[in-house]
Design a protein around this motif. Sequence first.
Motif, PDB file in Angstrom:
ATOM      1  N   TYR A  76       4.599  13.991 -14.714  1.00  0.00           N
ATOM      2  CA  TYR A  76       5.375  14.460 -13.575  1.00  0.00           C
ATOM      3  C   TYR A  76       5.653  15.948 -13.737  1.00  0.00           C
ATOM      4  N   ASN A  77       6.057  16.576 -12.624  1.00  0.00           N
ATOM      5  CA  ASN A  77       6.327  18.007 -12.590  1.00  0.00           C
ATOM      6  C   ASN A  77       7.714  18.261 -13.172  1.00  0.00           C
ATOM      7  N   GLN A  78       7.743  18.895 -14.325  1.00  0.00           N
ATOM      8  CA  GLN A  78       9.012  19.128 -15.007  1.00  0.00           C
ATOM      9  C   GLN A  78       9.901  20.094 -14.237  1.00  0.00           C
ATOM     10  N   SER A  79       9.323  21.071 -13.560  1.00  0.00           N
ATOM     11  CA  SER A  79      10.124  22.029 -12.783  1.00  0.00           C
ATOM     12  C   SER A  79      10.810  21.337 -11.611  1.00  0.00           C
TER      13      SER A  79
ATOM     14  N   PRO B  73       0.819  -1.234   0.000  1.00  0.00           N
ATOM     15  CA  PRO B  73       0.000   0.000   0.000  1.00  0.00           C
ATOM     16  C   PRO B  73       0.834   1.256   0.000  1.00  0.00           C
ATOM     17  N   ALA B  74       2.062   1.198   0.581  1.00  0.00           N
ATOM     18  CA  ALA B  74       2.917   2.383   0.583  1.00  0.00           C
ATOM     19  C   ALA B  74       3.397   2.722  -0.820  1.00  0.00           C
ATOM     20  N   VAL B  75       3.416   1.735  -1.705  1.00  0.00           N
ATOM     21  CA  VAL B  75       3.856   1.961  -3.082  1.00  0.00           C
ATOM     22  C   VAL B  75       2.681   2.347  -3.965  1.00  0.00           C
ATOM     23  N   VAL B  76       1.598   1.574  -3.851  1.00  0.00           N
ATOM     24  CA  VAL B  76       0.440   1.814  -4.711  1.00  0.00           C
ATOM     25  C   VAL B  76      -0.202   3.154  -4.401  1.00  0.00           C
ATOM     26  N   GLY B  77      -0.388   3.440  -3.096  1.00  0.00           N
ATOM     27  CA  GLY B  77      -0.960   4.730  -2.707  1.00  0.00           C
ATOM     28  C   GLY B  77      -2.394   4.890  -3.168  1.00  0.00           C
ATOM     29  N   GLU B  78      -2.812   6.125  -3.299  1.00  0.00           N
ATOM     30  CA  GLU B  78      -4.193   6.423  -3.675  1.00  0.00           C
ATOM     31  C   GLU B  78      -4.331   6.898  -5.112  1.00  0.00           C
ATOM     32  N   ASN B  79      -3.215   7.106  -5.796  1.00  0.00           N
ATOM     33  CA  ASN B  79      -3.258   7.631  -7.165  1.00  0.00           C
ATOM     34  C   ASN B  79      -3.454   6.465  -8.134  1.00  0.00           C
ATOM     35  N   ILE B  80      -4.717   6.017  -8.242  1.00  0.00           N
ATOM     36  CA  ILE B  80      -5.039   4.837  -9.047  1.00  0.00           C
ATOM     37  C   ILE B  80      -6.029   5.223 -10.140  1.00  0.00           C
TER      38      ILE B  80
ATOM     39  N   TYR C 171      -0.528  -1.899 -13.371  1.00  0.00           N
ATOM     40  CA  TYR C 171       0.619  -1.227 -13.990  1.00  0.00           C
ATOM     41  C   TYR C 171       1.079  -0.091 -13.076  1.00  0.00           C
ATOM     42  N   LEU C 172       2.370  -0.038 -12.850  1.00  0.00           N
ATOM     43  CA  LEU C 172       2.943   0.976 -11.962  1.00  0.00           C
ATOM     44  C   LEU C 172       3.941   1.823 -12.732  1.00  0.00           C
ATOM     45  N   CYS C 173       3.709   3.139 -12.717  1.00  0.00           N
ATOM     46  CA  CYS C 173       4.615   4.096 -13.352  1.00  0.00           C
ATOM     47  C   CYS C 173       5.400   4.820 -12.271  1.00  0.00           C
ATOM     48  N   THR C 174       6.727   4.834 -12.403  1.00  0.00           N
ATOM     49  CA  THR C 174       7.592   5.546 -11.471  1.00  0.00           C
ATOM     50  C   THR C 174       8.576   6.388 -12.272  1.00  0.00           C
ATOM     51  N   VAL C 175       8.644   7.667 -11.934  1.00  0.00           N
ATOM     52  CA  VAL C 175       9.589   8.586 -12.582  1.00  0.00           C
ATOM     53  C   VAL C 175      10.672   8.929 -11.573  1.00  0.00           C
ATOM     54  N   TRP C 176      11.908   8.575 -11.931  1.00  0.00           N
ATOM     55  CA  TRP C 176      13.038   8.809 -11.047  1.00  0.00           C
ATOM     56  C   TRP C 176      13.881   9.970 -11.566  1.00  0.00           C
TER      57      TRP C 176
ATOM     58  N   HIS D 144      15.838   9.920  -6.435  1.00  0.00           N
ATOM     59  CA  HIS D 144      14.591  10.471  -5.894  1.00  0.00           C
ATOM     60  C   HIS D 144      13.415  10.135  -6.827  1.00  0.00           C
ATOM     61  N   ILE D 145      12.258   9.904  -6.228  1.00  0.00           N
ATOM     62  CA  ILE D 145      11.035   9.656  -6.987  1.00  0.00           C
ATOM     63  C   ILE D 145      10.335  10.984  -7.241  1.00  0.00           C
ATOM     64  N   LEU D 146      10.164  11.310  -8.523  1.00  0.00           N
ATOM     65  CA  LEU D 146       9.442  12.533  -8.883  1.00  0.00           C
ATOM     66  C   LEU D 146       7.933  12.302  -8.926  1.00  0.00           C
ATOM     67  N   HIS D 147       7.557  11.126  -9.380  1.00  0.00           N
ATOM     68  CA  HIS D 147       6.118  10.846  -9.507  1.00  0.00           C
ATOM     69  C   HIS D 147       5.914   9.336  -9.532  1.00  0.00           C
ATOM     70  N   GLN D 148       4.734   8.947  -9.047  1.00  0.00           N
ATOM     71  CA  GLN D 148       4.372   7.529  -9.077  1.00  0.00           C
ATOM     72  C   GLN D 148       2.855   7.409  -9.108  1.00  0.00           C
ATOM     73  N   ASN D 149       2.357   6.608 -10.028  1.00  0.00           N
ATOM     74  CA  ASN D 149       0.916   6.345 -10.079  1.00  0.00           C
ATOM     75  C   ASN D 149       0.662   4.937 -10.602  1.00  0.00           C
ATOM     76  N   THR D 150      -0.543   4.458 -10.330  1.00  0.00           N
ATOM     77  CA  THR D 150      -0.917   3.083 -10.670  1.00  0.00           C
ATOM     78  C   THR D 150      -2.102   3.090 -11.618  1.00  0.00           C
TER      79      THR D 150
END
Length: 356
Positions: free
Chosen positions: A155-158, A131-138, A227-232, A236-242
């Motif tokens: 993800y936030n480009q800035s 649950p710590a990885v999946v989170g609520e962004n589904i 499916y899990l998307c992670t932007v590194w 550091h993790i910039l963004h993560q969603n499922t």
Amino acid sequence: MYLSLILFCFMTALSHNIPQMERNAGGCVTLPCKYNRSAVEGADGTIDIEWTVRNVTDPVIWLSGGKVFKKVPRLSPRISFVAHNSTTGDASVRIISLTPEDSGLYHCNVRKGAYINLILVNVTVLDMFDPAVVGENITEIQKNVGESVILPCGYNQSAAEGAEGNVDIEWSMRNQTNFTETLICQSTVYKRNPGMSPRISLVSDNDTTGNASVAIVSLATTDSGLYLCTVWKGCHILHQNTVIVTVLGGKAPAVALISLYVFITLAVCIVLITLLFLGYCHFRKIRNDSASSMYYKENELCMKRINRKRNNQQHHQHKSFELCVAMVTLEHKLPDNTSSALHYAQPTAQSTAGLK
């Protein structure tokens, strides 16, 4: 004693600056290890690069005398040096198809003569269903077999511009049988997945757009899963969603297969019926030709019989006529009493009817 104490103090000091790298199971990670290239070139001897991990006796990978060695079967097929040349100043290694057992503290030791460089990297491999990885962004998506889908990830480009390192996009997938596999590793399609790699691609090839979405074509029921998307950015993790994908229409291939069987069966039946019909027509033609030949033969035989009978009748009539003429002639030549006796021997009117 003193050497152990010094090493302990050195490790304790380093532990406060150890890079912490968290990655997903089924994903990939690059363990950084840079060294002073000019210092190595000025040192005597040959360069030795050794990577070890805590609680594992043998080195996981090392370079000595220009040759690469691996002695840990669990990691050997999945670990490799990033740089192919040992003189580039980069001793980083890459591990693919991560498993939770790959978690641990990794040591990079670069030696050449009196030069020694030690780098530590701590790796933590997370479970995708944690649950710590999946989170609520589904996001949930439903599609049909054969259709295409775009899995959103941005993800936030800035924020990416303010962090160190390169932007790495990673997509992993766990299917309905709890099998985890890598789809996109370090912004590159993972080629070791032949079932998916020809059908998946990043929507944007430019990592400065903030768009990490992927497109999948020709969906199958086996594509259903998490499916899990992670932007590194560096460590550091910039963004993560499922994204939860459900592919409907599992019976479509069976229906198509049944339709194919029915079509083949009908085609075979039509061909067989056509062949039987052509064979029957050919048989009738042969039979008709045979019957016609027999008819002509019988007709010819009958005509011969009729002609023979007619010839016999004509011959009989000719004989009767000659007999009649002979009797008339004889009657004129004989006396009267003899002619009276011959009168009864003359042909009857029926026998001489053919003379008229």
